[in-house]
Write an enzyme that holds these catalytic residues in place. Sequence first.
Site, PDB file in Angstrom:
ATOM      1  N   ASP A   1      33.366 -39.763   6.410  1.00  0.00           N
ATOM      2  CA  ASP A   1      34.033 -40.689   7.333  1.00  0.00           C
ATOM      3  C   ASP A   1      35.385 -41.100   6.748  1.00  0.00           C
ATOM      4  O   ASP A   1      35.459 -41.942   5.850  1.00  0.00           O
ATOM      5  CB  ASP A   1      33.137 -41.916   7.548  1.00  0.00           C
ATOM      6  CG  ASP A   1      33.704 -42.873   8.593  1.00  0.00           C
ATOM      7  OD1 ASP A   1      34.838 -42.662   9.025  1.00  0.00           O
ATOM      8  OD2 ASP A   1      32.990 -43.828   8.963  1.00  0.00           O
TER       9      ASP A   1
ATOM     10  N   LYS B   1      41.898 -54.807   9.572  1.00  0.00           N
ATOM     11  CA  LYS B   1      40.588 -54.526   8.985  1.00  0.00           C
ATOM     12  C   LYS B   1      40.700 -54.356   7.471  1.00  0.00           C
ATOM     13  O   LYS B   1      39.757 -54.662   6.737  1.00  0.00           O
ATOM     14  CB  LYS B   1      40.007 -53.257   9.617  1.00  0.00           C
ATOM     15  CG  LYS B   1      38.595 -52.898   9.169  1.00  0.00           C
ATOM     16  CD  LYS B   1      38.077 -51.713   9.966  1.00  0.00           C
ATOM     17  CE  LYS B   1      36.696 -51.268   9.520  1.00  0.00           C
ATOM     18  NZ  LYS B   1      36.193 -50.158  10.344  1.00  0.00           N
TER      19      LYS B   1
ATOM     20  N   ASP C   1      33.005 -50.145  17.831  1.00  0.00           N
ATOM     21  CA  ASP C   1      33.613 -49.615  16.613  1.00  0.00           C
ATOM     22  C   ASP C   1      34.928 -50.357  16.413  1.00  0.00           C
ATOM     23  O   ASP C   1      35.926 -50.081  17.083  1.00  0.00           O
ATOM     24  CB  ASP C   1      33.851 -48.106  16.755  1.00  0.00           C
ATOM     25  CG  ASP C   1      34.533 -47.494  15.530  1.00  0.00           C
ATOM     26  OD1 ASP C   1      34.716 -48.228  14.534  1.00  0.00           O
ATOM     27  OD2 ASP C   1      34.865 -46.298  15.568  1.00  0.00           O
TER      28      ASP C   1
ATOM     29  N   GLU D   1      28.779 -47.252   9.656  1.00  0.00           N
ATOM     30  CA  GLU D   1      29.424 -46.240  10.497  1.00  0.00           C
ATOM     31  C   GLU D   1      28.857 -44.834  10.295  1.00  0.00           C
ATOM     32  O   GLU D   1      28.649 -44.113  11.285  1.00  0.00           O
ATOM     33  CB  GLU D   1      30.934 -46.269  10.248  1.00  0.00           C
ATOM     34  CG  GLU D   1      31.593 -47.541  10.783  1.00  0.00           C
ATOM     35  CD  GLU D   1      33.016 -47.747  10.295  1.00  0.00           C
ATOM     36  OE1 GLU D   1      33.517 -46.872   9.559  1.00  0.00           O
ATOM     37  OE2 GLU D   1      33.613 -48.785  10.622  1.00  0.00           O
TER      38      GLU D   1
END
Length: 623
Positions: free
Chosen positions: A209, A87, A25, A187
């Site tokens: 999420d 990211k 992850d 994810e």
Amino acid sequence: MVLLQISEPGQSPSPHQRRRAAGIDLGTTNSLVASVRSGTPEVLLDADNQYLLPSVVRYNALKESTVGYAAYLQLSTDPLNTLSSVKRFMGRGIQDIKKLGSQMPYELTTQVDGGMPNFKTVAGDVSPVEASAEILKVLVSRSEEALGGTLDGVVLTVPAYFDEAQRQATKDAATLTGVKVLRLLNEPTAAAVAYGLDQGAEGIIAIYDFGGGTFDVSILRLSSGVFQVLATGGDSSLGGDDIDRVVAQWFSEKAGFSDDLSPSLQRELLMSARIAKEELSESIFTEVNVAGWTGVLSREKFNLLINPLVDKTLGCCKRVLRDAKLKASDITNVVMVGGSTRTHLVRQKVADAFHREPLVNIDPDKVVALGAAIQADLLVGNKPDEDMLLLDVIPLSLGLETMGGLMEKIIHRNTTIPIIKSQEFTTFKDGQTAMSVHVLQGERELISDCRSLARFELRGIPPLVAGAAKIQVSFQVDADGLLNVSAKELASGVESRIEVKPSYGLNDKDIARMLQESYGSAKEDMLARALREQQVDARRMREDLLAALKKDGRELLSDTEYSCLELTVRDLDKICDSQSYREISHQIEAASKASEEFAARRMNVSIKKALAGHSLDDMERGI
């Protein structure tokens, strides 16, 4: 004779048969890695027994990088050379990044081709892809040390709402580490796998999420081991970082700071905001001390500050339910993923929106990595008798530019992947012998409002009158959500194709250059790897000897022999962290010789036990 693990007759120790796989992850704030061991997925710890790796990379003038907690501690003292939340920059151009906020504690360089901007550091320009690769290298190294050898493959997770450019940039980062990517997994789907929802009855699951840099919501239908994503949505520019910015802005206003903040003060404010946010998950107020200003932030005030951001996530949820043609009452379970879901207001509003309490019994920081580990274990071939089908969807429509600067959608968003889809086009001028193909991604009608992915040309078209030629354009999206496009003139058979590598990712030359740079340190890397493997071997031998002594030592050894082997174990323990390859190798060899007789006695006992009650005739008849 080397001391070996002994198993019952007819069985062999499973660790020697399993392939090594991990789920990673790669998070905005923190990253982690997990693997399936002894049939159970578990997160892997570092040398300090920490499972979270801060997604922070610091560079120095020697072009060396530091990753994790050590880098995190330098965020405010060395802000320009310490990169966090990279990211959020993956697969983005400078215009995208400007939308993240006007105050950026970095110096960025703009690419002339409109590609990803680089970070200016004392080590030179660094791309978000390179910084992400440094984080991945640490996680891969942690996995290989924990699992005792080179990985056979990893599943790398990405936000469901990552577009083509962001997915390609993520895969480029993995390419730089040299690890084999078995799959890019959304994810939310990974979270559903972690909860074992595929093992239950049929149902419709919402995955909420809310991570550090992105927000995703996906609706999945689960039936007999099949995960079908019905719809996905979200905002790749909305996450816990935005909560931190809102709180940091409040701190700045209360303290009376000017709008033109130094990078160091920006970092300090953001770090204080993050700490306050985390403390308010447990307390109803928190004391703040930043840059000489002290104050108190209550949970009530915090909720008022972040309420607009939480409402934006709920707006995404409503749109996704509408896309899936469902109502909130149709949802069987709601799974919470991401560190931002620890916030009380988030949990309360999600429960109200879906009319049910969400599932929070798995740590929201771990759940994605655990699901990825389960999928990696399956894909690498460790469970040939099990089957799990993951039917993800493409988050944004893919299409072509047509006359007038219009976007013609070929594959619409929320289409199940993998998929191949074709559509016929024609020429617009008499005698036209070539066609430019412009590939785009987005939902708007005008190409100026969509993301440009790639351009290529189809040449050799027969010179016919306008509208006579038939050109078939085919889009192929694989299970990772990555795209290949081909164009073929049907009469002549002339064809052209392209593997879409968006300008926001790295081109082949960039990857080749970075790999070439890594070759320059190949010798040092090889020596470092050999040392690491020796350290692992020493620890494994120490553990095996301890277990053997505990089980059979007093029975098979004299007091003197037992004491000698105890001393050998202590010597191994001292040498495990040595930085000398030869020193460790010498000690392993010495321990092997010292335990040789003990291993032989254990083997004899095991054989006698297996043969007990059987005659020679029985053995010859195979009884």
